[in-house]
Design a protein around this motif. Structure first.
Motif, PDB file in Angstrom:
ATOM      1  N   TYR A  94      73.068  32.650  89.504  1.00  0.00           N
ATOM      2  CA  TYR A  94      72.008  31.815  90.075  1.00  0.00           C
ATOM      3  C   TYR A  94      70.708  32.611  90.163  1.00  0.00           C
ATOM      4  CZ  TYR A  94      69.378  28.956  93.334  1.00  0.00           C
ATOM      5  OH  TYR A  94      68.395  28.214  93.921  1.00  0.00           O
ATOM      6  N   SER A  95      70.788  33.895  90.473  1.00  0.00           N
ATOM      7  CA  SER A  95      69.565  34.697  90.588  1.00  0.00           C
ATOM      8  C   SER A  95      68.874  34.845  89.228  1.00  0.00           C
ATOM      9  CB  SER A  95      69.852  36.062  91.214  1.00  0.00           C
ATOM     10  OG  SER A  95      70.547  36.885  90.330  1.00  0.00           O
ATOM     11  N   LEU A  96      69.635  34.950  88.150  1.00  0.00           N
ATOM     12  CA  LEU A  96      69.028  35.021  86.814  1.00  0.00           C
ATOM     13  C   LEU A  96      68.307  33.714  86.490  1.00  0.00           C
ATOM     14  CD1 LEU A  96      68.507  36.267  84.034  1.00  0.00           C
ATOM     15  CD2 LEU A  96      70.784  35.486  83.342  1.00  0.00           C
ATOM     16  N   ILE A  97      68.945  32.602  86.771  1.00  0.00           N
ATOM     17  CA  ILE A  97      68.313  31.296  86.514  1.00  0.00           C
ATOM     18  C   ILE A  97      67.051  31.147  87.362  1.00  0.00           C
ATOM     19  CG2 ILE A  97      68.635  28.785  86.650  1.00  0.00           C
ATOM     20  CD1 ILE A  97      70.180  30.234  84.385  1.00  0.00           C
ATOM     21  N   ARG A  98      67.128  31.548  88.610  1.00  0.00           N
ATOM     22  CA  ARG A  98      65.967  31.462  89.506  1.00  0.00           C
ATOM     23  C   ARG A  98      64.812  32.326  88.964  1.00  0.00           C
ATOM     24  NH1 ARG A  98      68.255  32.713  94.413  1.00  0.00           N
ATOM     25  NH2 ARG A  98      67.700  34.874  94.098  1.00  0.00           N
ATOM     26  N   THR A  99      65.125  33.526  88.490  1.00  0.00           N
ATOM     27  CA  THR A  99      64.109  34.409  87.907  1.00  0.00           C
ATOM     28  C   THR A  99      63.460  33.752  86.694  1.00  0.00           C
ATOM     29  OG1 THR A  99      65.297  36.373  88.647  1.00  0.00           O
ATOM     30  CG2 THR A  99      63.723  36.680  86.860  1.00  0.00           C
ATOM     31  N   LEU A 100      64.262  33.143  85.838  1.00  0.00           N
ATOM     32  CA  LEU A 100      63.723  32.480  84.641  1.00  0.00           C
ATOM     33  C   LEU A 100      62.875  31.258  85.003  1.00  0.00           C
ATOM     34  CD1 LEU A 100      66.784  32.754  82.254  1.00  0.00           C
ATOM     35  CD2 LEU A 100      64.612  33.983  82.083  1.00  0.00           C
ATOM     36  N   LYS A 102      61.040  30.890  87.563  1.00  0.00           N
ATOM     37  CA  LYS A 102      59.751  31.358  88.089  1.00  0.00           C
ATOM     38  C   LYS A 102      58.757  31.699  86.983  1.00  0.00           C
ATOM     39  CE  LYS A 102      61.502  33.183  92.427  1.00  0.00           C
ATOM     40  NZ  LYS A 102      61.795  34.414  93.200  1.00  0.00           N
ATOM     41  N   THR A 103      59.238  31.899  85.762  1.00  0.00           N
ATOM     42  CA  THR A 103      58.324  32.204  84.646  1.00  0.00           C
ATOM     43  C   THR A 103      57.571  30.958  84.174  1.00  0.00           C
ATOM     44  OG1 THR A 103      59.947  31.785  82.893  1.00  0.00           O
ATOM     45  CG2 THR A 103      59.853  34.038  83.805  1.00  0.00           C
ATOM     46  N   HIS A 104      58.076  29.777  84.520  1.00  0.00           N
ATOM     47  CA  HIS A 104      57.491  28.500  84.104  1.00  0.00           C
ATOM     48  C   HIS A 104      57.429  28.388  82.580  1.00  0.00           C
ATOM     49  CE1 HIS A 104      56.542  27.605  88.248  1.00  0.00           C
ATOM     50  NE2 HIS A 104      55.992  28.798  88.337  1.00  0.00           N
ATOM     51  N   TYR A 117      72.542  25.019  82.953  1.00  0.00           N
ATOM     52  CA  TYR A 117      71.677  26.078  83.475  1.00  0.00           C
ATOM     53  C   TYR A 117      70.335  26.161  82.764  1.00  0.00           C
ATOM     54  CZ  TYR A 117      76.491  27.458  84.392  1.00  0.00           C
ATOM     55  OH  TYR A 117      77.810  27.458  84.738  1.00  0.00           O
ATOM     56  N   THR A 118      70.192  25.451  81.658  1.00  0.00           N
ATOM     57  CA  THR A 118      68.980  25.584  80.851  1.00  0.00           C
ATOM     58  C   THR A 118      68.252  24.250  80.738  1.00  0.00           C
ATOM     59  OG1 THR A 118      70.213  25.175  78.808  1.00  0.00           O
ATOM     60  CG2 THR A 118      69.982  27.466  79.501  1.00  0.00           C
ATOM     61  N   MET A 119      67.069  24.291  80.181  1.00  0.00           N
ATOM     62  CA  MET A 119      66.281  23.069  80.019  1.00  0.00           C
ATOM     63  C   MET A 119      66.660  22.323  78.747  1.00  0.00           C
ATOM     64  SD  MET A 119      62.648  24.661  81.031  1.00  0.00           S
ATOM     65  CE  MET A 119      62.441  25.532  82.568  1.00  0.00           C
ATOM     66  N   LYS A 139      62.675  21.688  88.321  1.00  0.00           N
ATOM     67  CA  LYS A 139      62.721  22.886  89.177  1.00  0.00           C
ATOM     68  C   LYS A 139      61.730  23.947  88.709  1.00  0.00           C
ATOM     69  CE  LYS A 139      67.442  22.737  90.905  1.00  0.00           C
ATOM     70  NZ  LYS A 139      68.742  23.431  90.948  1.00  0.00           N
ATOM     71  N   ALA A 140      61.480  24.015  87.410  1.00  0.00           N
ATOM     72  CA  ALA A 140      60.545  25.011  86.867  1.00  0.00           C
ATOM     73  C   ALA A 140      59.101  24.549  86.998  1.00  0.00           C
ATOM     74  CB  ALA A 140      60.864  25.298  85.411  1.00  0.00           C
TER      75      ALA A 140
END
Length: 157
Positions: A94-100, A102-104, A117-119, A139-140
């Motif tokens: 979940y932390s990796l997905i959250r980090t990604l 945040k990059t928008h 987990y992906t768009m 979410k992004a």
């Protein structure tokens, strides 16, 4: 015996299509980024991997480079700036997905089941289509061209 052979052929086919699927993704994902941002003519793709997916990530990088794109291999705990990210990890944290998020930037998956987990991922059915996850896109907090929703298959949990 016929059923066993059919199952065996199907399993063999699934393993044989891996490189073909990577080739399709290496051609398709950068084009999606160029559709989303007309100022990017040669996207820099970040390929995120772990120990289990390093070989697949290296193959994908080679296919992207063959198609004229820049590809950066990134360990899951060392994310660098890119125009879009391709996740080669089957079960990301979940932390990796959250980090990604945040990059928008757009996040792609190489496995059809990674759409959770992906768009965007690839949907393999009677035809190969984009698989779009509007929940992760929201979410992004990024804008996606509506054409992707028309040509793709919408993922719903």
């Amino acid at each position: 015996m016929k059923k066993f052979l059919l199952i065996l052929l199907n399993i063999t086919f699934l393993f044989a299509i891996t490189d073909d699927l990577l080739i399709i993704e290496a051609k398709l994902y950068p084009k999606v980024i160029m559709l989303e941002n007309k100022y990017i003519t040669s996207p820099k793709m970040g390929i995120i991997y772990d120990e289990k997916s390093q070989e697949t990530a290296e193959k994908l990088k080679n296919f992207l480079v063959l198609n004229g794109y820049t590809a950066l291999l990134m360990k899951k705990d060392n994310i660098k700036k890119a125009d879009g990210y391709i996740l080669t990890i089957k079960n990301p944290t979940y932390s990796l997905i959250r980090t990604l998020l945040k990059t928008h930037k757009l996040i792609f998956g190489i496995y059809p089941e990674s759409i959770k987990y992906t768009m965007i991922s690839v949907y393999i059915g009677p035809r190969i289509k984009l698989y779009v996850n509007p929940k992760i896109i929201k979410k992004a907090d990024i804008y996606i061209n509506p054409i992707l929703f028309k040509v793709g298959k919408i993922y719903e949990e």
